[in-house]
Design a protein around this motif. Structure first.
Motif, PDB file in Angstrom:
ATOM      1  N   MET B   1       0.828  -1.220   0.000  1.00 45.37           N
ATOM      2  CA  MET B   1       0.000   0.000   0.000  1.00 45.37           C
ATOM      3  C   MET B   1       0.851   1.255   0.000  1.00 45.37           C
ATOM      4  N   GLY B   2       0.210   2.378  -0.225  1.00 37.99           N
ATOM      5  CA  GLY B   2       0.914   3.634  -0.400  1.00 37.99           C
ATOM      6  C   GLY B   2       1.035   4.429   0.891  1.00 37.99           C
ATOM      7  N   GLU B   5      -1.382   4.022   4.100  1.00 38.07           N
ATOM      8  CA  GLU B   5      -1.678   2.690   4.624  1.00 38.07           C
ATOM      9  C   GLU B   5      -2.081   2.756   6.085  1.00 38.07           C
ATOM     10  N   ASP B 203      -6.415   7.247  -4.732  1.00 39.74           N
ATOM     11  CA  ASP B 203      -5.124   6.575  -4.945  1.00 39.74           C
ATOM     12  C   ASP B 203      -4.877   5.509  -3.880  1.00 39.74           C
ATOM     13  N   ASP B 207      -4.488   1.344  -4.220  1.00 39.50           N
ATOM     14  CA  ASP B 207      -3.405   0.553  -3.630  1.00 39.50           C
ATOM     15  C   ASP B 207      -3.894  -0.491  -2.637  1.00 39.50           C
ATOM     16  N   ARG B 233      -5.828   5.812 -12.758  1.00 33.32           N
ATOM     17  CA  ARG B 233      -5.199   4.663 -12.067  1.00 33.32           C
ATOM     18  C   ARG B 233      -6.275   3.665 -11.665  1.00 33.32           C
TER      19      ARG B 233
END
Lengths: 716, 716
Positions: B1-2, B5, B203, B207, B233
């Motif tokens: 994850m980005g 998270e 986003d 993720d 995305r």
């Protein structure tokens, strides 16, 4: 009550083709009568059985003893006409023909349906169907029905009466309304409408004292005027008619026609008729249920201005977006309202319309008085309806808000509608309080706005109906005629006995006879002399005149901007040569010299003779773009100038009439007057006129009127 | 994850401003964590109390021991920035600011919000809000939230993640979806978005391996490109983004702005951006819930062709009407399908599309095989999706139909959607079977059609994304730039360093530098001689050239149809005299002689620099009617010719491009190419170009291309 009193409230029901098989209509009707406890006589007819569902079975209708008002016929199509004759013999005045295999099944079926109609006319028996699920009187528990009409849910008694051309789709509508708490009086599925029509059922509901709201699913009507008369009666009686119409597009019409074979006709004309009669047209099941909920409250708004208050800015934005799209206005409040809001709401509240008291309602705190705020908004003189945005407010909040709103509602006659995302399981007390107070609760702000807009439009149609003076020839004359002696007018215009297309000059005389301004033209010979041109208002337009030519300009039959007599002579030679080359067959009767009209807005008006509705007037802007965008509005003739004004206002390009980009506003008063005159012409000549086009109809700046520059009428 | 998270899945949550009063946010968060059984650390912070809701209370954030990823801040606005600094000191990386009183409350609040942003940037703490209800991780039972986010219903775990700019309206959406059986993963209410934006949350969901569908309520985004990148995305990741946008109209925008003060911008531009990124925009709560239900099935159609089958002709007509309006096609079936239907359905059935097997499904009878019929329709090569009209079919019928459809669904990868008017209480078994098979059940045929149309459009956007070659300069360049050296182009067009409005000749040089065809004009002196006219392609247009004059024709600066050199000299004198009289201040640099272009369709293309989205291209037809009807389409630049073609197809008046009323079809290929070139120009020059109008842009018949007749660029 009227002619269908006993159809809707039968003292006894016979079932011909009674069956012991649960899958058969002739069994389902009997089981439904038994299970629902119908108190009238029940007479199964089938020589094969001694009894069915506990009822004694008869060998024929002749054996029916006691009062019997309906024979339900559950037999194959070829046997139905014979049963109608037996009904007549036994004195049973109404039948319900359940089965299909008639008009919707092709030529053979159509012949059977014709036989049915002839038999009914000869015998005086009126029948519902064929190809339907029958009918139910919910209060009397009278089921002359099968299929989904007899299956759960059991409908609760109430004031809503229903007429459905498609039974299965229509019942999905009834079921969803029932699950939302709506109670019913009558449900009739009309099927192919070979005899009794939707319009007659609506009339019967108008006559029924227990019906308050009428709900209908419609694919098409054979007699548009008859439907409009029933719809107007409902409007006048204060019984709103909520309607879903299908079969409106190319694909939709194709689907509808393979189904009940009802004629659908042009949706534009239906939509016009609905607007003229205050019919509340909705486009989906949920919208219909919402609308019924709002109408059962019994409140109609005085206008389109809505005060909005709630705890959700997002809901307010959603509401305002939809309000903008459907013509509702969120007005600024009066000063007293703003003061009351300031004095009663929490500090971070938005005090403008839409009011947002932010999260935390109802916060118990000194100086806060939410009820005063709601009251102030509904009492504001700028406000016609109150929209309340509870959004995701919780169980206790809705309970508190419900009590508060019940008091506010009791103090005001304005409609109020609540948006709450909560269902019965999440906010039972509050929703029950609101329902008991007759306050509808809808599950999105958009739905609240759509329903409010339709309430406002319906209320406007009611007011317009009340405004019509009996003396107003145009508006009051839909059923009565306009009082114009059509043949006398035709004689005075020198047109008695004409048939086929009229040439431009004759078409303009016809228009002129009804007070429609036309250009002052001069008819010239095909070879004009200089003397013929004396006094012409140069620059002029020169046009060929021929009964045989509809589209003059396509073949060189028109020349614009002729500046002098010499130029006119030259143009005349050119036009006649070109037209003769293009259409050697056409009889040419002369040339028309007309003044050039500059600086006006180009519009067009047409009359069509709709197969269902008769003469209809269409109005739009000139030019190919307007044509491609189909930016037209329609009204069933005749109508008055007020209706014509609303017709103009319906165009998407209506801003052009107000003047844009430096152009002057145009003479909408004169335009509305002329559209109403066209409608009187169309109605008066309905037996003679096939169609008429006035194109262009030029609309000049305010005060300068309109003028028809070209016209084409086709007589029969 | 980005990066988020730990915000979405926190190991511990501190609550600053913890309270013992149930009405306070700082109490509701703690109660929710306790009642829902959050397994991480919980740290109330309030020096006044020893414990709250069973959690030990701390005097300050500095006392927090153990992992803590979020500080929920429930304090008045002026105290929040200080808490952010304490977060940084304690190593807490994320905050959730619940309270209002910031930007939405006027100038004082805006200053506080600015301080918050500066503090966050300096300290590296990222925060959600202010003016929000916080966030929930449904799977982890982590509630950094209050208000409706902590009230019933308790959300079931599932694959849908949500980001909401309006919490109360948005939660009404979540609640209605939950009541319809949807399960959730994350719900974030983003409030004023002073720091973390909707785009960043999207986003983070892309993720998150547990998120399959993203649902959003949006009023506006500050950085449109950032939003588009996130939406793209999501599209590429196969996680559809379903979105409701509010604040789109005059009244809606006003309402939205008094609420979260989010910038709303032009809705036209949002709508274009949504289409370019495959965002599934819906306009109401129910449509959003429907859409989520359809997407959770995980099937996407290959096109817009629907096979329809059911027992309700009315439902089929309603479906077909909506299909017509939203671009779905009901194709004719292949011969094998027709045969299979003939062999398997009852005698009176309609065997065309839409198929109507009439009442009585599923009639047990030799020769009837309903499953074969459903299978034949879904397997038809002309069919991309299957719509099933159960309408008012009853409990046993839906149960049987559900089993049958579950088998049919298992055999096909095409989407199938059922219309049934039954709810869980009326048809529990059938609806459960359908749900278990991943088959969505919607409560009206219109809703089925709308959802199917959006499925088809979304699937098309996914395919288009897959089609983009990395080498395609225009389409691939949204984030990367187009590879055009803007300054070099400006230099080559002799325009380096220019600022303000460019005159027509310079504007056309600019257009020409990007491959946009312009008329071959000749610049003449203000007093041209006969020699200057040599070789001009008479008839010509003569126009004044001046950097100071934007609208030449309004002041007599244009003359059309000049037939000879003598006439040109005369016209030049007239133009210069008129322009000098009207605009004595303007510097005149000459006259432009341009060829007359006849017989072409007049369009216009504009470039605007949107504050949120940067350069945007607008396209429409010329003329005042098109302007009044606002028949324009928009795309965010740059884009390729395929996108330009869909832009042209979006105009309501698109039929004009095919030729109507005897006109020739025009060169849409060349037009699409030019629109794409304009978009590359707009993107390449985004730092220099303020706006540009090419008006008219004339589109000639097929094969003859397009030509810009006038252009006006404004540089900065």
């Amino acid at each position: 009550m009227g002619a269908f009193e006993r159809l809707l409230d039968p003292r006894g029901i016979a079932v011909v083709g009674a069956s012991i098989e649960a899958s058969r209509p002739g069994n389902q009707t009997l089981v439904a009568l038994k299970e629902n406890g119908y108190a009238g006589g029940v007479y199964p007819v089938n020589p094969k059985y001694p009894e069915i569902a506990g009822y004694r079975c008869l060998a024929s209708l002749a054996q029916v003893e006691g009062d019997c008002d309906i024979a339900v016929i559950a037999l194959p199509a070829p046997q139905v006409a014979g049963v109608l004759r037996e009904c007549a013999a036994r004195g049973i005045r109404h039948a319900v023909v359940l089965g299909g295999g008639f008009r919707e099944a092709g030529a053979g079926g159509a012949a059977l349906e014709g036989e049915l109609q002839a038999t009914a006319r000869a015998s005086g028996v009126r029948f519902i169907g064929p190809n339907c699920l029958g009918l139910v009187n919910v209060h009397a528990r009278a089921y002359a029905a099968w299929g989904s009409l007899t299956r759960p849910p059991r409908l609760a008694p109430g004031p809503v009466s229903v007429v459905l051309q498609s039974a299965s789709f229509g019942m999905s509508l009834v079921i969803q309304a029932a699950q939302a708490g709506v109670g019913f009086r009558h449900v009739v599925t009309s099927g192919n409408e070979a005899d009794v029509s939707t319009a007659e059922i609506i009339d019967a509901y108008v006559d029924d004292p227990g019906t308050r709201v009428i709900l209908s699913y419609l694919e098409g009507v054979a007699d548009g005027r008859r439907f409009m008369a029933a719809a107007r009666r409902a409007l006048a009686a204060g019984k709103p008619l909520v309607l879903i119409k299908a079969g409106n597009t190319v694909q939709g019409r194709r689907a509808a026609q393979s189904h009940t074979a009802n004629m659908t006709g042009e949706y534009d004309v239906y939509r016009a008729a609905f607007r003229q009669c205050g019919v509340i047209e909705v486009d989906d099941v949920q919208a219909a249920v919402d609308m019924v909920a709002c109408l059962l409250g019994g409140r109609l708004p005085a206008g389109n201005r809505v005060g909005v208050i709630g705890g959700s800015g997002g809901a307010a934005a959603m509401f305002a977006d939809q309000a903008d799209l459907c013509g509702l206005e969120l007005p600024a409040f009066a000063a007293a309202t703003a003061e009351a809001l300031q004095a009663s709401l929490p500090p971070l509240s938005v005090l403008r319309n839409p009011v947002d008291y932010t999260a935390g309602f109802p916060r118990p705190q000194a100086g806060l008085d939410f009820e005063r705020a709601f009251q102030a908004v509904i009492d504001d003189p700028q406000v016609d309806q109150l929209a309340v945005m509870f959004a995701a407010a919780g169980r206790r909040q809705v309970a508190h808000g419900g009590e508060l709103l019940a008091r506010v509602a009791a103090s005001s006659s304005k409609p109020l509608v609540v948006f709450s995302g909560m269902d019965e399981s999440l906010a039972p007390e509050g929703l029950a309080t609101l329902r008991a107070a007759g306050i509808p609760v809808l599950a999105s702000p958009k739905r609240v706005a759509l329903a409010m807009a339709k309430l406002a439009a319906h209320a406007g149609a009611r007011r317009a109906l009340a405004d019509v003076r009996p003396a107003s020839a145009a508006a009051g004359a839909v059923d009565a005629g306009t009082g114009v002696d059509a043949e006398a007018v035709l004689r005075s215009a020198g047109l008695a006995g004409h048939a086929g297309a009229l040439d431009e000059a004759a078409s303009k005389r016809l228009a002129s006879a009804f007070g429609i301004p036309v250009t002052v033209d001069r008819l010239l010979p095909l070879e004009p002399s200089l003397a013929d041109c004396e006094g012409l208002p140069f620059p002029v337009v020169l046009k060929i005149v021929s009964n045989d030519i509809a589209h003059k300009s396509d073949i060189g039959g028109v020349q614009l901007g002729i500046a002098s007599p010499q130029a006119l002579l030259q143009a005349a030679r050119r036009i006649v040569a070109d037209v003769r080359a293009a259409r050697p067959d056409a009889a040419l009767s002369g040339l028309l010299a007309a003044p050039m009209v500059e600086g006006a807005l180009e519009t067009l008006v047409g009359v069509v003779n709709d197969p269902g509705f008769g003469p209809v007037v269409a109005f739009g802007l000139g030019g190919v773009l307007a044509e491609v965008l189909h930016d037209m509005s329609y009204r069933v003739a005749p109508f008055d100038a007020a209706q014509a004004r609303s017709m103009i206002g319906e165009l998407r390009a209506r801003a052009l009439f107000d003047g844009v980009r430096g152009r002057a506003a145009v003479d909408v008063d004169a335009l509305a007057d002329v559209l109403a005159r066209v409608s009187v012409l169309a109605w008066s000549l309905r037996d003679r006129l096939l169609e008429m086009d006035i194109n262009p109809l030029l609309v000049r700046p305010v005060g300068q009127g309109v003028v028809a520059v070209d016209a084409l009428a086709v007589m029969r």
